[in-house]
Design an enzyme around this catalytic site. Structure first.
Site, PDB file in Angstrom:
ATOM      1  N   TYR A 174       0.860  -1.361   0.276  1.00  0.00           N
ATOM      2  CA  TYR A 174      -0.325  -0.087   0.234  1.00  0.00           C
ATOM      3  C   TYR A 174       0.615   0.821  -0.209  1.00  0.00           C
ATOM      4  O   TYR A 174      -0.428   2.317  -0.731  1.00  0.00           O
ATOM      5  CB  TYR A 174      -0.979  -0.227   1.419  1.00  0.00           C
ATOM      6  N   ILE A 186       6.781 -21.855  -2.374  1.00  0.00           N
ATOM      7  CA  ILE A 186       5.761 -22.355  -1.448  1.00  0.00           C
ATOM      8  C   ILE A 186       4.534 -21.473  -2.188  1.00  0.00           C
ATOM      9  O   ILE A 186       4.310 -20.897  -2.566  1.00  0.00           O
ATOM     10  CB  ILE A 186       6.093 -20.252  -0.419  1.00  0.00           C
TER      11      ILE A 186
END
Length: 294
Positions: free
Chosen positions: A109, A205
């Site tokens: 953000y 992952i």
């Protein structure tokens, strides 16, 4: 020294119908992964709904997973945040709880510069003496950590690798060129994970590994062993999961699949919502292709 490679599962966090963390189901899920051969567990990442867990829940999930695994496979705790001080706090707790490493997403953000990213990670590395893995996923964070920045950070002793989730194989090759051979490159994109392993990566992952952990482990191990034929045969069964686990925002589809497998309750926490019925058969077909559903 702990080895971080193969199928490292980005664990979903089980929740009951009211959205509370179901620790009993989480314990059963950990046992499932240990039995199925997952190479590492990664609690409280994106798939673990870390964005909506409280700090106390975040700590408790890490503590319980580390205690239950008890050193049998590595535990890589998600401890990233868009505030450097918060990331340090979470990383420090994971270190104290006995995690083997931490996974630190780029600050989201606030869109830092490359220099800001360097200083953010340098501050965490200087504050907490635990192996740290960078995590670049610009599709979620609106922040892209460039290979040159990763290379700078790789020179800091406690930063041991990067999870690169762009799905760009040229990016993987560039990272391999810029970083020392000991620096671990991990795919964060299931669809390109096998090719990442063929291009110098050490593992993935994985979201897919939640649903098909045994097959995901076998694919990764074959790729690491240079057995391309076996790796491709395994991956062909996984391709639909790689794609269809993202028909809605992760972890909506993966939690639905795990519920269908009888592994977790149906709970998910707002602002995420249960999987739309329109996608149910799509996911069932993907699970059947991976031989985890009849």
């Amino acid at each position: 020294m702990t080895t971080f490679q193969g199928s490292m599962v980005a664990m979903a966090t089980p929740m009951n119908a009211s959205g509370e963390v179901d620790y009993a189901a989480m314990s059963e899920l950990v046992d499932f992964h240990l039995e199925q051969g997952s190479d590492a567990l990664v609690p409280v990442g994106t798939t673990g709904e870390s964005a909506t867990l409280s700090v106390e829940e975040h700590h408790e999930v890490i503590r319980r997973v580390v205690k239950q695994v008890n050193g049998r496979i590595p535990v890589i705790a998600g401890t990233g945040a868009n505030a450097t001080t918060e990331a340090i706090e979470l990383t420090r707790y994971a270190h104290e709880a006995g995690a083997d490493a931490c996974l630190l997403v780029t600050p989201y953000y606030n869109k830092p510069t490359q220099e800001g990213l360097y200083r953010h990670y340098r501050a965490i590395a200087g504050a907490v003496p635990i192996p740290q893995i960078l995590y670049n996923v610009p599709g979620r964070t609106a922040c892209d950590m460039l290979p040159e920045t990763v290379a700078r950070l790789s020179e800091l002793g406690s930063i041991i690798g990067v999870k690169e989730a762009t799905g760009d194989l040229e990016r993987i090759r560039r990272l391999r060129e810029l970083c020392d051979d000991a620096f671990i490159i991990i795919s964060g994109d299931d669809e390109t994970s096998m090719e990442t392993l063929f291009n110098g990566g050490r593992g993935v992952i994985t979201v897919t590994g939640n649903v098909a952990p045994k097959l995901m482990h076998e694919m990764c191990q074959a790729a690491l062993d240079g057995d391309e034929e076996t790796a491709r045969a395994c991956n062909s069964k996984l391709e639909r999961l790689h794609r269809d686990l993202f028909v809605e925002s992760n972890p909506i589809p993966v939690k639905w699949c795990l519920n269908q497998m009888g592994l977790i309750p149906e709970g998910i926490r707002l602002p995420l919502t249960p999987l739309s019925e329109a996608h149910h058969e799509t996911l069932r077909a993907a699970m059947r292709a991976a031989e985890v559903l009849e």
